[in-house]
Design a protein around this motif. Structure first.
Motif, mmCIF file in Angstrom:
data_model
loop_
_atom_site.group_PDB
_atom_site.id
_atom_site.type_symbol
_atom_site.label_atom_id
_atom_site.label_comp_id
_atom_site.label_asym_id
_atom_site.label_seq_id
_atom_site.Cartn_x
_atom_site.Cartn_y
_atom_site.Cartn_z
ATOM 1 N N TYR A 1 0.869 -1.175 0.000
ATOM 2 C CA TYR A 1 0.000 0.000 0.000
ATOM 3 C C TYR A 1 0.903 1.221 0.000
ATOM 4 N N THR A 2 0.658 2.161 -0.911
ATOM 5 C CA THR A 2 1.505 3.339 -1.043
ATOM 6 C C THR A 2 0.675 4.606 -0.881
ATOM 7 N N GLU A 3 1.194 5.535 -0.086
ATOM 8 C CA GLU A 3 0.596 6.867 0.073
ATOM 9 C C GLU A 3 1.577 7.896 -0.476
ATOM 10 N N ASN A 4 1.093 8.776 -1.334
ATOM 11 C CA ASN A 4 1.925 9.825 -1.909
ATOM 12 C C ASN A 4 1.431 11.185 -1.435
ATOM 13 N N GLN A 5 2.358 12.052 -1.095
ATOM 14 C CA GLN A 5 2.016 13.442 -0.796
ATOM 15 C C GLN A 5 2.658 14.323 -1.855
ATOM 16 N N VAL A 6 1.967 15.396 -2.208
ATOM 17 C CA VAL A 6 2.462 16.298 -3.240
ATOM 18 C C VAL A 6 2.555 17.712 -2.683
ATOM 19 N N THR A 7 3.344 18.537 -3.363
ATOM 20 C CA THR A 7 3.485 19.928 -2.967
ATOM 21 C C THR A 7 2.201 20.687 -3.302
ATOM 22 N N ASN A 8 2.070 21.871 -2.792
ATOM 23 C CA ASN A 8 0.929 22.719 -3.122
ATOM 24 C C ASN A 8 1.088 23.278 -4.526
ATOM 25 N N ALA A 9 -0.027 23.465 -5.201
ATOM 26 C CA ALA A 9 0.001 24.077 -6.525
ATOM 27 C C ALA A 9 0.280 25.569 -6.387
ATOM 28 N N VAL A 10 0.976 26.117 -7.354
ATOM 29 C CA VAL A 10 1.220 27.562 -7.414
ATOM 30 C C VAL A 10 0.451 28.087 -8.619
ATOM 31 N N GLU A 11 -0.581 28.844 -8.352
ATOM 32 C CA GLU A 11 -1.397 29.396 -9.432
ATOM 33 C C GLU A 11 -1.532 30.895 -9.209
ATOM 34 N N GLU A 12 -0.715 31.651 -9.892
ATOM 35 C CA GLU A 12 -0.765 33.107 -9.823
ATOM 36 C C GLU A 12 -0.906 33.649 -11.237
ATOM 37 N N VAL A 13 -1.066 34.931 -11.357
ATOM 38 C CA VAL A 13 -1.281 35.547 -12.664
ATOM 39 C C VAL A 13 -0.126 35.235 -13.621
ATOM 40 N N ASP A 14 1.093 35.370 -13.168
ATOM 41 C CA ASP A 14 2.243 35.179 -14.050
ATOM 42 C C ASP A 14 3.074 33.933 -13.702
ATOM 43 N N LEU A 15 2.513 33.016 -12.902
ATOM 44 C CA LEU A 15 3.268 31.854 -12.464
ATOM 45 C C LEU A 15 2.317 30.671 -12.289
ATOM 46 N N TYR A 16 2.735 29.504 -12.815
ATOM 47 C CA TYR A 16 1.901 28.320 -12.704
ATOM 48 C C TYR A 16 2.802 27.107 -12.516
ATOM 49 N N ARG A 17 2.632 26.392 -11.411
ATOM 50 C CA ARG A 17 3.384 25.168 -11.137
ATOM 51 C C ARG A 17 2.410 24.117 -10.617
ATOM 52 N N VAL A 18 2.429 22.964 -11.257
ATOM 53 C CA VAL A 18 1.562 21.876 -10.801
ATOM 54 C C VAL A 18 2.210 21.204 -9.591
#
Length: 81
Positions: A39-56
């Motif tokens: 059984y595997t649990e994955n955690q991810v970073t927070n998304a960055v969604e700004e006007v001039d910046l986008y990171r999944v």
């Protein structure tokens, strides 16, 4: 799954050989007839969604557990051929 398609939990099952069909003896036979489950649990970073910046979100932590001593719940799996 999160909103970005990242799998947050998963299960992997490795079915062993059918009992009695292995040519091996003793502990080797027992290991090959055993079902392995993780059984595997994955955690991810927070998304960055700004006007001039986008990171999944990206994976940042993974925890994997081996499930042991599970009962065999499949009657068809134990039927001799």
């Amino acid at each position: 799954m999160d909103g970005y398609g990242n799998a947050l939990t998963s299960v992997a099952i490795g079915y062993g050989r059918r009992p009695g069909l292995s040519g091996l003896q003793g502990d080797d036979r027992d290991k090959q007839e055993h079902i392995h489950v993780t059984y595997t649990e994955n955690q991810v970073t927070n998304a960055v969604e700004e006007v001039d910046l986008y990171r999944v979100p990206l994976p940042c932590e993974v925890r994997t557990y081996e499930l042991i001593e599970l009962p065999n719940l499949s009657p068809a799996y134990n039927q001799p051929e």
